[in-house]
Design an enzyme around this catalytic site. Structure first.
Site, PDB file in Angstrom:
ATOM      1  N   TYR A 186       0.849  -1.200   0.000  1.00 49.00           N
ATOM      2  CA  TYR A 186       0.000   0.000   0.000  1.00 49.00           C
ATOM      3  C   TYR A 186       0.884   1.249   0.000  1.00 49.00           C
ATOM      4  CZ  TYR A 186      -3.759  -3.219   0.835  1.00 49.00           C
ATOM      5  OH  TYR A 186      -4.646  -4.253   0.682  1.00 49.00           O
ATOM      6  N   SER A 187       0.553   2.193  -0.868  1.00 48.19           N
ATOM      7  CA  SER A 187       1.305   3.451  -0.913  1.00 48.19           C
ATOM      8  C   SER A 187       1.086   4.213   0.381  1.00 48.19           C
ATOM      9  CB  SER A 187       0.808   4.343  -2.047  1.00 48.19           C
ATOM     10  OG  SER A 187       0.755   3.643  -3.251  1.00 48.19           O
ATOM     11  N   CYS A 364      -0.268   7.517 -10.532  1.00 49.10           N
ATOM     12  CA  CYS A 364      -0.519   6.460  -9.546  1.00 49.10           C
ATOM     13  C   CYS A 364      -1.997   6.096  -9.543  1.00 49.10           C
ATOM     14  CB  CYS A 364      -0.086   6.929  -8.160  1.00 49.10           C
ATOM     15  SG  CYS A 364      -0.148   5.602  -6.940  1.00 49.10           S
ATOM     16  N   GLU A 404       3.367   4.292 -10.772  1.00 45.82           N
ATOM     17  CA  GLU A 404       3.017   3.205  -9.855  1.00 45.82           C
ATOM     18  C   GLU A 404       1.537   2.879 -10.050  1.00 45.82           C
ATOM     19  OE1 GLU A 404       5.248   2.407  -6.262  1.00 45.82           O
ATOM     20  OE2 GLU A 404       3.505   3.276  -5.267  1.00 45.82           O
ATOM     21  N   TYR A 406      -1.555  -0.311 -10.145  1.00 44.12           N
ATOM     22  CA  TYR A 406      -1.855  -1.637  -9.580  1.00 44.12           C
ATOM     23  C   TYR A 406      -3.279  -2.057  -9.882  1.00 44.12           C
ATOM     24  CZ  TYR A 406      -3.083   1.799  -5.940  1.00 44.12           C
ATOM     25  OH  TYR A 406      -3.554   2.903  -5.264  1.00 44.12           O
TER      26      TYR A 406
HETATM   27  C1  LIG Z   1       2.942  -0.574  -5.176  1.00 42.53           C
HETATM   28  C2  LIG Z   1       1.482  -0.789  -4.839  1.00 42.53           C
HETATM   29  C3  LIG Z   1       0.803   0.181  -4.116  1.00 42.53           C
HETATM   30  C4  LIG Z   1      -0.539  -0.008  -3.799  1.00 42.53           C
HETATM   31  N1  LIG Z   1      -1.192   0.971  -3.109  1.00 42.53           N
HETATM   32  C5  LIG Z   1      -2.482   0.817  -2.793  1.00 42.53           C
HETATM   33  C6  LIG Z   1      -3.183   1.852  -2.085  1.00 42.53           C
HETATM   34  O1  LIG Z   1      -2.621   2.897  -1.752  1.00 42.53           O
HETATM   35  N2  LIG Z   1      -4.485   1.627  -1.780  1.00 42.53           N
HETATM   36  C7  LIG Z   1      -5.146   0.494  -2.142  1.00 42.53           C
HETATM   37  O2  LIG Z   1      -6.325   0.355  -1.821  1.00 42.53           O
HETATM   38  N3  LIG Z   1      -4.499  -0.498  -2.837  1.00 42.53           N
HETATM   39  C8  LIG Z   1      -3.200  -0.367  -3.140  1.00 42.53           C
HETATM   40  N4  LIG Z   1      -2.543  -1.374  -3.815  1.00 42.53           N
HETATM   41  C9  LIG Z   1      -3.269  -2.636  -4.120  1.00 42.53           C
HETATM   42  C10 LIG Z   1      -3.134  -3.600  -2.932  1.00 42.53           C
HETATM   43  O3  LIG Z   1      -1.787  -4.034  -2.826  1.00 42.53           O
HETATM   44  C11 LIG Z   1      -3.988  -4.862  -3.066  1.00 42.53           C
HETATM   45  O4  LIG Z   1      -3.701  -5.453  -4.307  1.00 42.53           O
HETATM   46  C12 LIG Z   1      -5.477  -4.595  -2.982  1.00 42.53           C
HETATM   47  O5  LIG Z   1      -5.817  -4.006  -1.742  1.00 42.53           O
HETATM   48  C13 LIG Z   1      -6.246  -5.933  -3.124  1.00 42.53           C
HETATM   49  O6  LIG Z   1      -5.775  -6.810  -2.180  1.00 42.53           O
HETATM   50  P1  LIG Z   1      -6.780  -7.797  -1.439  1.00 42.53           P
HETATM   51  O7  LIG Z   1      -6.006  -8.670  -0.533  1.00 42.53           O
HETATM   52  O8  LIG Z   1      -7.905  -7.035  -0.858  1.00 42.53           O
HETATM   53  O9  LIG Z   1      -7.357  -8.633  -2.655  1.00 42.53           O
HETATM   54  P2  LIG Z   1      -7.089 -10.193  -2.940  1.00 42.53           P
HETATM   55  O10 LIG Z   1      -7.876 -11.005  -2.001  1.00 42.53           O
HETATM   56  O11 LIG Z   1      -5.635 -10.408  -3.029  1.00 42.53           O
HETATM   57  O12 LIG Z   1      -7.748 -10.296  -4.345  1.00 42.53           O
HETATM   58  C14 LIG Z   1      -7.087  -9.795  -5.466  1.00 42.53           C
HETATM   59  C15 LIG Z   1      -7.298 -10.768  -6.589  1.00 42.53           C
HETATM   60  O13 LIG Z   1      -8.680 -10.823  -6.912  1.00 42.53           O
HETATM   61  C16 LIG Z   1      -8.831 -11.047  -8.302  1.00 42.53           C
HETATM   62  N5  LIG Z   1      -9.644  -9.965  -8.870  1.00 42.53           N
HETATM   63  C17 LIG Z   1      -9.578  -8.664  -8.563  1.00 42.53           C
HETATM   64  N6  LIG Z   1     -10.494  -7.974  -9.258  1.00 42.53           N
HETATM   65  C18 LIG Z   1     -11.134  -8.879 -10.019  1.00 42.53           C
HETATM   66  C19 LIG Z   1     -12.172  -8.772 -10.970  1.00 42.53           C
HETATM   67  N7  LIG Z   1     -12.750  -7.626 -11.266  1.00 42.53           N
HETATM   68  N8  LIG Z   1     -12.584  -9.915 -11.573  1.00 42.53           N
HETATM   69  C20 LIG Z   1     -12.009 -11.112 -11.282  1.00 42.53           C
HETATM   70  N9  LIG Z   1     -11.017 -11.254 -10.386  1.00 42.53           N
HETATM   71  C21 LIG Z   1     -10.596 -10.157  -9.777  1.00 42.53           C
HETATM   72  C22 LIG Z   1      -7.441 -11.050  -8.906  1.00 42.53           C
HETATM   73  O14 LIG Z   1      -7.048 -12.402  -9.024  1.00 42.53           O
HETATM   74  C23 LIG Z   1      -6.608 -10.361  -7.876  1.00 42.53           C
HETATM   75  O15 LIG Z   1      -5.275 -10.786  -7.893  1.00 42.53           O
HETATM   76  C24 LIG Z   1      -1.205  -1.202  -4.181  1.00 42.53           C
HETATM   77  C25 LIG Z   1      -0.513  -2.164  -4.905  1.00 42.53           C
HETATM   78  C26 LIG Z   1       0.804  -1.958  -5.238  1.00 42.53           C
HETATM   79  C27 LIG Z   1       1.515  -3.024  -6.022  1.00 42.53           C
END
Ligand SMILES: Cc1cc2nc3c(=O)[nH]c(=O)nc-3n(C[C@H](O)[C@H](O)[C@H](O)COP(=O)(O)OP(=O)(O)OC[C@H]3O[C@@H](n4cnc5c(N)ncnc54)[C@H](O)[C@@H]3O)c2cc1C
Length: 406
Positions: A186-187, A364, A404, A406
């Site tokens: 997360y940023s 971003c 950046e 994601y």
């Molecule tokens: C450098 C960087 C900075 C980031 N900064 C932020 C930030 O500031 N704020 C923020 O909220 N997030 C940010 N993110 C994103 C964050 O890291 C997570 O990816 C996000 O919160 C989702 O994680 P999760 O565990 O909730 O989802 P997970 O349970 O990990 O689910 C994600 C997975 O669900 C599936 N999926 C997602 N959408 C769909 C769809 N529409 N249809 C089908 N499958 C789908 C994909 O397989 C995906 O990999 C950042 C990511 C990076 C790489």
């Protein structure tokens, strides 16, 4: 699968919080009533203390208070000791954005001094256990989705960071294969001094991921984002990092900083803008131009709206704010107004600014933004007889193109 209506945080935090670790400690001396130890202290040699995960920081602080030194930490029943959090590994140090390589044509915004950028102070096998001190909604009534501003207390360890970096969060519990969840990045949305300006917190801006399963049609909630969005004040949270040197802010106080954000992509720019306009520093007084082009679906989704608009009011010469509100505004062809349409509208001016070596472009947010920006700017570049890919390559080489997504 997660549902926001279920008690996500309480049950999972408890399950995770109950994992046990063994501290090997030397040099303890029990001398205050407050320390209420429930284990005997030996005069010399090691003391072994079993600590539940959720009390690890608290216990470390208590051991420190009592003059003790932790020499190893092991998960109970594990053979390999973890590294010691109270005396964390020396962070790797990288140099800031413009000074780590020598570009052929040097950017005017090269940092004057080689500041050090902390990375990987805490790793996944030895996360810092912070505490949530604040978690409040950022989407106003009528907006779409859940986006929260979270602040964690990091005062008990050595975690520190600079604007533009990210931290990792390890959600509690296990994945479908029974393995501990992997970290999510997360940023960081706060400046290096934190929202309380005491260098003791770090803040994030997190959207709860929610989507319809492509086959079953069922609503799926993201693991980590759901955990964070529903985290209660006082809860422990496992943090890694910081990481990232792509989105660092140049030291040059006269720079032109163009920021293109969609949704939570505002996070690093909040940190930039707070450093530029909300905080007072003896070594950084921003005198350049910051221009934020911010894409959201509805007005109610403009994150940090009041703060942003107050900054425009207070610093009209130094801060420019342009919204692209897709569901409420129309582009010139009558379609939805996305960020690339705003970029296209201002292409001449943006193009001109980008010719200046003091200008940095940051993006971003949503994946795919980069091609949207290309769509907005490249026709203009072509008009000037410049190939878009050559232009981007040049800006990258000069460390003035920062992305950046994601
Ligand atoms: C450098 C960087 C900075 C980031 N900064 C932020 C930030 O500031 N704020 C923020 O909220 N997030 C940010 N993110 C994103 C964050 O890291 C997570 O990816 C996000 O919160 C989702 O994680 P999760 O565990 O909730 O989802 P997970 O349970 O990990 O689910 C994600 C997975 O669900 C599936 N999926 C997602 N959408 C769909 C769809 N529409 N249809 C089908 N499958 C789908 C994909 O397989 C995906 O990999 C950042 C990511 C990076 C790489």
């Amino acid at each position: 699968m997660y549902s926001p209506s279920v008690g996500v945080t309480s049950t999972q935090t408890t399950e995770y919080g109950n994992r046990l670790f063994v501290y090997e400690v030397v040099g303890l001396s029990q001398n205050t009533d407050n320390d209420n130890l429930d284990y005997p202290i030996r005069r010399s040699g090691s003391v072994f203390i079993t600590v539940p995960y959720k009390r690890m920081n608290q216990e470390m602080r208590r051991i420190n208070r009592m003059g003790g030194r932790i020499v190893s930490i092991k998960p109970l029943n594990a053979d390999t000791p973890l590294q010691v959090s109270s005396n964390p590994p020396k962070p790797q140090v990288v140099e800031p954005p413009q000074s780590n390589k020598q570009p052929t044509s040097k950017s005017m915004t090269e940092t004057k001094e080689k500041a050090t950028i902390p990375v990987n102070i805490y790793r996944p096998n030895n996360p810092y256990i912070g505490k949530c001190v604040e978690n409040y909604p950022l989407v106003a009534e009528g907006g779409s989705g859940i986006v929260q501003h979270l602040t964690f207390d990091i005062s008990g360890g050595d975690l520190h960071y600079v604007e533009g970096q990210s931290i990792g969060i390890i959600p509690p519990g296990t994945d479908d294969n029974g393995k501990p969840h992997k970290l999510r990045l997360y940023s960081i949305a706060s400046t290096r001094h934190g929202d309380m300006k005491d260098d003791k917190t770090v803040s994030l801006c997190v959207r709860q991921l929610e989507y319809q399963h492509p086959e079953s049609g069922e609503t799926v909630y993201g693991v980590c984002s759901t955990y964070l969005c529903h985290l209660e004040a006082g809860a422990d949270v496992a943090i890694t990092g910081p990481v990232g040197k792509e989105m660092l802010l140049p030291d040059d106080e006269d720079a032109t900083i163009i920021m293109l954000a969609t949704g939570t992509g505002i996070a690093p720019f909040r940190a930039f803008l707070w450093r530029m306009f909300k905080e007072q520093h003896s070594d950084y007084k921003f005198k350049g131009l910051a221009w934020l082009i911010f894409g959201v679906p509805y007005t109610a989704n403009i994150l940090y709206k009041d703060d942003l608009e107050k900054m425009v009011e207070d610093y009209p010469e130094n801060f420019r704010l342009t919204y692209a509100i897709s569901r409420e505004q129309q582009n010139k062809d009558g379609g939805r107004m996305y960020i690339q349409h705003r970029v296209a509208e201002h292409a001449a001016e943006l193009w001109e600014k980008l010719q200046d070596p003091k200008t940095h472009l940051y993006m971003c947010g949503l994946k795919g933004m980069e091609s949207g920006i290309e769509e907005g700017l490249s026709p203009f570049a072509q008009e000037q007889g410049v190939e878009w890919s050559d232009f981007v390559r040049k800006l990258k080489k000069e460390h003035r193109w920062h992305v950046e997504v994601y």
